[in-house]
Design a protein around this motif. Structure first.
Motif, short mmCIF file in Angstrom:
data_model
loop_
_atom_site.label_atom_id
_atom_site.label_comp_id
_atom_site.label_asym_id
_atom_site.label_seq_id
_atom_site.Cartn_x
_atom_site.Cartn_y
_atom_site.Cartn_z
N THR A 65 0.87 -1.17 0.00
CA THR A 65 0.00 0.00 0.00
C THR A 65 0.90 1.22 0.00
O THR A 65 1.66 1.46 0.94
CB THR A 65 -0.92 0.01 1.23
OG1 THR A 65 -1.75 -1.16 1.19
CG2 THR A 65 -1.80 1.24 1.24
N VAL A 66 0.84 1.99 -1.09
CA VAL A 66 1.78 3.09 -1.31
C VAL A 66 1.03 4.41 -1.30
O VAL A 66 -0.03 4.54 -1.93
CB VAL A 66 2.53 2.91 -2.65
CG1 VAL A 66 3.45 4.10 -2.92
CG2 VAL A 66 3.33 1.61 -2.64
N THR A 67 1.59 5.38 -0.60
CA THR A 67 1.03 6.74 -0.57
C THR A 67 2.07 7.71 -1.11
O THR A 67 3.21 7.73 -0.64
CB THR A 67 0.63 7.14 0.86
OG1 THR A 67 -0.37 6.24 1.36
CG2 THR A 67 0.06 8.56 0.87
N GLU A 70 -0.96 12.90 -1.22
CA GLU A 70 -2.22 12.53 -0.57
C GLU A 70 -2.92 11.38 -1.28
O GLU A 70 -4.07 11.08 -0.98
CB GLU A 70 -3.16 13.76 -0.54
CG GLU A 70 -2.58 14.96 0.18
CD GLU A 70 -2.30 14.66 1.65
OE1 GLU A 70 -3.09 13.93 2.27
OE2 GLU A 70 -1.29 15.18 2.17
N VAL A 71 -2.23 10.73 -2.23
CA VAL A 71 -2.84 9.66 -3.03
C VAL A 71 -2.32 8.31 -2.56
O VAL A 71 -1.11 8.10 -2.46
CB VAL A 71 -2.54 9.84 -4.53
CG1 VAL A 71 -3.22 8.75 -5.35
CG2 VAL A 71 -2.98 11.23 -5.00
N THR A 72 -3.23 7.37 -2.28
CA THR A 72 -2.87 6.04 -1.80
C THR A 72 -3.39 4.98 -2.78
O THR A 72 -4.52 5.08 -3.27
CB THR A 72 -3.46 5.78 -0.40
OG1 THR A 72 -2.91 6.73 0.51
CG2 THR A 72 -3.12 4.37 0.08
N LYS A 73 -2.57 3.97 -3.03
CA LYS A 73 -2.95 2.90 -3.95
C LYS A 73 -2.32 1.60 -3.51
O LYS A 73 -1.18 1.58 -3.03
CB LYS A 73 -2.50 3.24 -5.38
CG LYS A 73 -2.94 2.23 -6.42
CD LYS A 73 -2.60 2.67 -7.83
CE LYS A 73 -3.15 1.68 -8.85
NZ LYS A 73 -2.84 2.09 -10.24
N ALA A 118 -0.43 13.31 -13.20
CA ALA A 118 -1.57 13.59 -12.32
C ALA A 118 -1.91 12.33 -11.54
O ALA A 118 -2.05 11.25 -12.11
CB ALA A 118 -2.77 14.04 -13.15
N GLY A 119 -1.99 12.45 -10.23
CA GLY A 119 -2.27 11.27 -9.41
C GLY A 119 -1.06 10.44 -9.08
O GLY A 119 -1.16 9.45 -8.35
#
Length: 229
Positions: A65-67, A70-73, A118-119
């Motif tokens: 789980t990578v952040t 402010e984006v986590t995936k 982006a993202g």
């Protein structure tokens, strides 16, 4: 430069670090670029030790789980990549029950711009055959990643180009040559090739070999530059 010095330049030995949280990291460096291969036990947290430069990351075994910012995936092996620009924090957590292996390229070269998509996360843009290999590409505006399957007996003919190229063995083993200096790469082994340094690869073994190749700037897919307003 003698043969030993050339080998250390193109195929640097790993600097090993064992962290208090159980993470083991192998680091390979040439000039302004570092490649880190980290082995994360379940529950371990891997945070960037510095955000002064850019980071490009990929999971090569397991999942994380990578952040970024402010984006986590949830990232799975070879399924995607991330680009973290300077001054943006990044963190990875192994939320699985198995060891995960992550690869991070760190770059901080004067005069370069490290814009992020982006993202922050990249999906594959293309998979195809190339010189007898199955290849998959990921693309950002300043860096291109190519995962290549080198079949038994396969090779990338010796050649040169203006782009800097860095490569990491992901599976199996193969022989890499840079400026007529050859070295057998195994999992995690890394080579560095500056622009106009001749290089090629061959897999004389019976099994498949896999490699991650990093091109700076992008070589096979050029990103159109947007004119400043």
């Amino acid at each position: 430069m003698n043969s030993q010095a050339r080998e250390r330049l193109y195929f640097p030995a790993a600097d090993l670090a064992l962290h208090d949280n159980g993470i083991r990291t192998e680091s390979y460096r040439r000039d302004d670029t570092v490649v880190e291969v980290s082995f994360l036990p379940p529950g371990a947290v891997l945070a960037a030790d510095s955000v002064a430069g850019a980071r490009v990351g990929m999971v090569v075994r397991g999942e994380l789980t990578v952040t970024v910012g402010e984006v986590t995936k949830l990232m799975k092996a070879e399924g995607d990549a991330y680009v973290a620009p300077p001054n943006v924090e990044s963190k990875a957590v192994n939320t699985s029950a198995e060891e995960t292996i992550a690869l991070v390229i760190k770059r901080n070269k004067p005069g370069e711009a490290y814009n992020a998509p982006a993202g922050y996360f990249l999906e594959p843009i293309e998979s195809r055959k190339f010189v007898g290999m199955d290849v998959t590409f990921f693309l950002a505006d300043w860096v291109e990643l190519m995962i290549a399957d080198i079949p038994a007996g396969g090779e990338m003919p010796y050649h040169k180009h203006n782009h800097e190229q860095i490569g990491v063995c992901l599976d199996g083993r193969y022989e890499m040559t840079v400026e007529e200096t050859s070295y057998e790469l195994v999992f995690g082994s890394t080579y560095f090739c500056a622009g106009q340094e001749g290089h090629g690869a061959a897999n004389p073994n019976e099994g498949l070999a896999r490699s991650l190749n990093i091109f700076i700037p992008p070589r096979y897919h050029r990103v159109p530059q947007v004119a400043a307003e």
